[in-house]
Scaffold this motif. Structure first.
Motif, PDB file in Angstrom:
ATOM      1  N   HIS A  12     149.281  34.936  57.551  1.00  0.00           N
ATOM      2  CA  HIS A  12     150.550  34.994  58.296  1.00  0.00           C
ATOM      3  C   HIS A  12     150.499  34.126  59.551  1.00  0.00           C
ATOM      4  CE1 HIS A  12     154.159  37.668  59.427  1.00  0.00           C
ATOM      5  NE2 HIS A  12     154.089  36.735  60.343  1.00  0.00           N
ATOM      6  N   HIS A  14     152.907  31.119  61.485  1.00  0.00           N
ATOM      7  CA  HIS A  14     154.089  30.251  61.552  1.00  0.00           C
ATOM      8  C   HIS A  14     153.586  28.869  61.947  1.00  0.00           C
ATOM      9  CE1 HIS A  14     156.883  33.567  60.985  1.00  0.00           C
ATOM     10  NE2 HIS A  14     155.946  34.268  61.596  1.00  0.00           N
ATOM     11  N   HIS A 211     158.793  39.704  56.353  1.00  0.00           N
ATOM     12  CA  HIS A 211     158.523  40.478  57.574  1.00  0.00           C
ATOM     13  C   HIS A 211     159.328  41.785  57.495  1.00  0.00           C
ATOM     14  CE1 HIS A 211     157.291  36.601  59.174  1.00  0.00           C
ATOM     15  NE2 HIS A 211     157.038  37.079  60.373  1.00  0.00           N
ATOM     16  N   HIS A 234     153.557  42.262  59.137  1.00  0.00           N
ATOM     17  CA  HIS A 234     153.495  43.384  60.091  1.00  0.00           C
ATOM     18  C   HIS A 234     153.515  44.720  59.324  1.00  0.00           C
ATOM     19  CE1 HIS A 234     153.880  40.554  63.388  1.00  0.00           C
ATOM     20  NE2 HIS A 234     154.896  40.022  62.752  1.00  0.00           N
ATOM     21  N   ASP A 293     150.017  35.327  63.632  1.00  0.00           N
ATOM     22  CA  ASP A 293     151.470  35.191  63.736  1.00  0.00           C
ATOM     23  C   ASP A 293     151.799  33.819  64.344  1.00  0.00           C
ATOM     24  OD1 ASP A 293     153.991  36.075  63.203  1.00  0.00           O
ATOM     25  OD2 ASP A 293     154.124  37.527  64.846  1.00  0.00           O
TER      26      ASP A 293
HETATM   27 ZN   LIG Z   1     155.622  36.350  61.750  1.00  0.00          ZN
END
Ligand SMILES: [Zn+2]
Length: 347
Positions: A12, A14, A211, A234, A293
């Protein structure tokens, strides 16, 4: 201390938000963009990759900093450097696998605030996507780290956005596009709003990793279970509903847990690391993996996330390895690649 010998993995990240402050300064200079005063500090002894400085007491400051920093990344070479940096320093910390959330059309549109309705510049998309895949291939060749992609739609784009993203990938096929997910504030839409798009993605064979259960509570996770996700970005607020925790275990859903991100952004977990539900979820039997993240934005790394779990939250080396095993099991990369990683990393 980060133990480089423990194999690590993240599902995960970005992609653009992995940018380091040091790289952001170099790219801003090259692209002749002036950076708001004080936002980015160059490397020093305490922060060897530099630091981003913004006040997290108001979430809008985070979004402002996120946009300002990610919008520095414009040209194919910028994307190449950002991704290559992340993959090579992650590999140096022991990472063997990384999956990235990307919004494909974003790479072909200059005005990032109007991606959904803009005409995609095919040349721009091809050049940037090629820079991304080259960075992945180069980093793998140098370090062995394997990369994957989860294509995402923004919640605020609605069902139309999902259809557009799927149409776009259909026109620009690439074997890296295996996963599908949703990003953006969870309160911008419920999964039922995208029913048609999600069912199409599943029918077309995409693996589902949205998500949920971050800003919104357990209901957002119940809503998405309707579509049998293999993973949830998450998902930690599932802890608020014991029946939901049982359901996640029964269905073997893997949670992509991002400790630093949650600690920085979620009021529920700001007071202490110990208030984070990772230990309770893990001990109950939920499949957990660790991720950053937005590694650059939170000044973290895969190694640091494992270190927090170890030093502060008391996860043992064996438990840390189980996060990596879970990530490999739940990864969307091909099975033969997983087998090769398992063998090489002794997992
Ligand atoms: Zn994320």
């Amino acid at each position: 201390m980060i133990d480089k010998n423990i194999p690590k993995a993240t599902l995960h990240e970005h992609l653009t938000a992995t940018i380091t402050p040091e790289r952001a300064l170099k790219i801003a200079e090259r692209n002749k963009i002036s950076v708001p005063e004080g936002l980015i500090s160059p490397p020093d002894e305490k922060n060897p990759r530099g630091s981003f400085n913004y006040d997290l007491s108001d979430i809008n400051n985070f979004f402002w900093a996120y946009d300002t920093i990610c919008n520095l990344v414009i040209n194919p070479i910028d994307y190449y450097e950002v991704l290559h940096d992340f993959l090579t320093y992650s590999a140096a910390e022991g990472a063997v696998l990384a999956e990235f959330q990307v919004s494909p059309m974003y790479y072909g549109v200059k005005d990032k605030h109007n991606v959904i309705d803009a005409q995609v510049d095919e040349g721009m998309y091809n050049d940037i996507f090629s820079a991304i895949t080259t960075a992945m291939a180069d980093a793998e060749q140098k370090t062995g780290i394997v990369s994957g992609i989860v294509a995402v739609s923004l919640r605020s784009w609605g069902n139309r956005g999902v259809m557009k993203v799927l149409d776009f990938i259909e026109k620009h096929p690439n074997p890296l596009y295996r996963g599908f997910g949703f990003v953006e504030n969870e309160s911008f839409g419920r999964f039922g709003d995208y029913d048609e798009g999600i069912r199409r993605a599943l029918k077309e064979g995409y693996r589902f990793a949205p998500h949920a259960g971050e800003q919104c509570g357990p209901q957002s996770v119940w809503d998405v279970l309707e579509y049998n996700p293999e993973r949830i970005g998450h998902g930690i607020r599932s802890i608020e509903d014991p029946a939901l925790v049982e359901e996640l275990i029964k269905r073997k859903v893997t949670l992509e847990v991002c400790l630093s991100s949650n600690h920085a952004l979620l009021p529920l977990y700001k007071d202490s690391w110990e208030s984070h539900p990772i230990r309770k979820l893990y001990d109950a039997g939920v499949k957990i993996t660790l991720a950053c993240d937005d590694a650059g934005m939170f000044g973290t790394s895969i190694g640091k996330e494992y270190e927090i779990a170890n030093d502060i939250l008391g996860f043992t080396d064996e438990e840390l390895k189980s996060f990596t095993k879970n990530a490999l099991d739940a990864s969307f990369i091909p099975e033969e690649q997983k087998a090769a990683i398992r063998q090489k990393a002794g997992l």
